[in-house]
Scaffold this motif. Sequence first.
Motif, mmCIF file in Angstrom:
data_model
loop_
_atom_site.group_PDB
_atom_site.id
_atom_site.type_symbol
_atom_site.label_atom_id
_atom_site.label_comp_id
_atom_site.label_asym_id
_atom_site.label_seq_id
_atom_site.Cartn_x
_atom_site.Cartn_y
_atom_site.Cartn_z
ATOM 1 N N ILE A 499 -48.654 -0.499 44.080
ATOM 2 C CA ILE A 499 -49.169 -0.901 45.385
ATOM 3 C C ILE A 499 -50.282 0.067 45.747
ATOM 4 O O ILE A 499 -50.081 1.286 45.789
ATOM 5 C CB ILE A 499 -48.051 -0.871 46.450
ATOM 6 N N SER A 501 -52.189 0.825 48.512
ATOM 7 C CA SER A 501 -52.240 1.645 49.725
ATOM 8 C C SER A 501 -51.035 2.569 49.808
ATOM 9 O O SER A 501 -49.924 2.207 49.414
ATOM 10 C CB SER A 501 -52.299 0.763 50.967
ATOM 11 N N SER A 503 -49.567 3.574 52.544
ATOM 12 C CA SER A 503 -48.606 3.051 53.515
ATOM 13 C C SER A 503 -47.791 1.915 52.914
ATOM 14 O O SER A 503 -46.586 1.793 53.170
ATOM 15 C CB SER A 503 -49.339 2.569 54.773
ATOM 16 N N GLY A 504 -48.427 1.073 52.088
ATOM 17 C CA GLY A 504 -47.692 -0.005 51.430
ATOM 18 C C GLY A 504 -46.680 0.514 50.437
ATOM 19 O O GLY A 504 -45.552 0.007 50.345
ATOM 20 N N HIS A 505 -47.078 1.566 49.702
ATOM 21 C CA HIS A 505 -46.166 2.186 48.739
ATOM 22 C C HIS A 505 -44.950 2.770 49.454
ATOM 23 O O HIS A 505 -43.800 2.504 49.078
ATOM 24 C CB HIS A 505 -46.915 3.273 47.970
ATOM 25 N N GLY A 507 -43.921 2.081 52.456
ATOM 26 C CA GLY A 507 -43.209 1.016 53.145
ATOM 27 C C GLY A 507 -42.252 0.266 52.239
ATOM 28 O O GLY A 507 -41.233 -0.274 52.702
ATOM 29 N N ALA A 508 -42.553 0.240 50.925
ATOM 30 C CA ALA A 508 -41.690 -0.467 49.976
ATOM 31 C C ALA A 508 -40.311 0.174 49.869
ATOM 32 O O ALA A 508 -39.347 -0.473 49.449
ATOM 33 C CB ALA A 508 -42.354 -0.520 48.598
#
Length: 645
Positions: A499, A501, A503-505, A507-508
């Motif tokens: 991922i 970003s 934040s996306g990483h 957030g996962a």
Amino acid sequence: RASGSIDSELKASVSAHQAGRLTEAKRLYAEVLSREPENITALNLLGVVMHQEGDALQATELIEKALILKPDYAEAHYNLGVVLTDQGRLEAAVAASQNALKLKPDLAEAHNNLGIALMKQGRLEEAVAAYQKALELRPDYAVAHDNMGVALRDQGRFKEAVAVCQKALTLNPDFAEAYYNLGIVLKAQGRLEEAVSAYRKALELKPVYPVSHSNLIFILNYDARFSQKDIFAESRRWDRAHAPPHSGQERTHANNRDPDRRLRVGYLSSDFREHSVSYFVGPVIAGHDRRSFEVFCYAEVVKPDNTTARFRDLADGWRSTVGMRDSAVAERIGEDGIDILVDLAGHTANNRLLVFAERPAPVQVTWLGYPNTTGLSAMDYRLTDEIADPEGTADTLHSETLVRLPNGFLCFAPAADAPENVGPPALACGHVTFGSFNALSKVTPEVVETWARILERVPRSRLLIKSRQLADEKTRNRYLEMFVALGIDAGRVELCPWIASKSGHLGAYGRVDIGLDPFPYNGTTTTCEALWMGVPVVTLRGDRHSGRVGASILTRIALTELIAETKDTYVETAVGLANAPDRLSALREDLRNRMQGSPLCDTGAFTRDVEAAYREMWRHWCNTAAGVRECGSSGTRHAARTAEP
């Protein structure tokens, strides 16, 4: 002299050059230029020799002089592009290669070098197109096939990368570099046994190949078939094979031997950029007490980014080492008067261990970037802790003196913009999700078998594995088939690619209830991030530093009940946690506060511990250099515990 005589001398020069007799070729080219200073062929080719000898500055000057005399000299533009690429001057390298191609569009070598410069800039699609053009012109161009394999690997196209590297080897079975690059692709896919064989073949073909030898040593840390004793033996072989040409002349150090004066500390790394190592070393460099320490950064960073800029601002002295010979880097370190030189790479990518072999500083230390001994006789110390490297056997299997920091060998600085924690996903979806976001090379068949046992024991549970390498379909299918062969329904295993970003990483982790640490090579950044996001991580204490990092981290946050001593207890610990929803909820809510209040995240105290270790090393050198015998010295040291600020 007559032009015929010059031509004859040039032919002799070129013959010596092509035969690899660089000293003779350099002398002969220089003799031609002494008689005909504006001979563009001699200027261009002498520039190539100087580049091969590692003198990029003189190489550039010679080739540019040839181009002033003949601006439409396509081969000189090409050679300039090669030199500039190796210096890390990538925009100029692209321009030089393009200039060569404007003059000579069918120069396959220039298309190849254009691809290299573009690839180093991260312009992978353009790089692949450049290699394809080179191969249209020369289908049997093994070097372009090999470089294409590297670009495809960086794109995550591993199946194609393997095929292209193998094509290069079909064309040239003695192509050591192609075996090396094939090994990198195979390691990324988790095919460790094949990768080890590829690196060994590269070294068989080219025994003096330190980067391939480093990669072989690095991969041994991932493979349970090899013991710590095996890794140590191979590391010492590296030292014997590659260090002697750099350590033949003993350096004398004129550093002021005052044990209490302000010290100059140099950090040498290729990871002063957006990289996991930077997350751990950044707070230390920022937090050094500038009254007692002056900080220099020696940056082997080909593609600088915003993180690089921040490191440059933090450093008292900043030096780019890209394109510099090892001896030139060592000379610069000596000129800067560095007292303590710290390696942050070990046997990882783009290391400069041969700089340390030259011993440019009185005290040399390895730390953080690589989880084991370097094997170098010239490396004095390695920073670690008593859990990651317990006293006893670990000391006998290191070339360095181990310095055990009192509060762990690293300190974690969490991302300031990390998402807030959410409750355990099991509460919402009705089943427990185990997870690992580690590099796929750590997920060995032995790890897969153990994780399958956990899934069997926890009905309806799922496993989420996220890794950059899983963008490749063949790699995904291979791992899925491994689980299916162990009786796990394919629908219970989710394989996710990288991922982009941050934040996306992070957030996962909101989809994961329990983290599973791989072995024998644990996670480090991934473990810290999982814990920060409220995900407890179960780890297996191993037989080497890379397999004991999880135990070190969990001990720092007083979560030792998640440290298993055997694979059976690892399974039982994970299953027990999965069957304790209240415990999962409590950990989800508590872990971030627990970390904030622990030594793991106390960057100030950790930096003081590191500084105390440096000061003790320095005093030892001052005493030794002054002929004072230090009482009670031994092969292992503990850093003095610092007072609370």
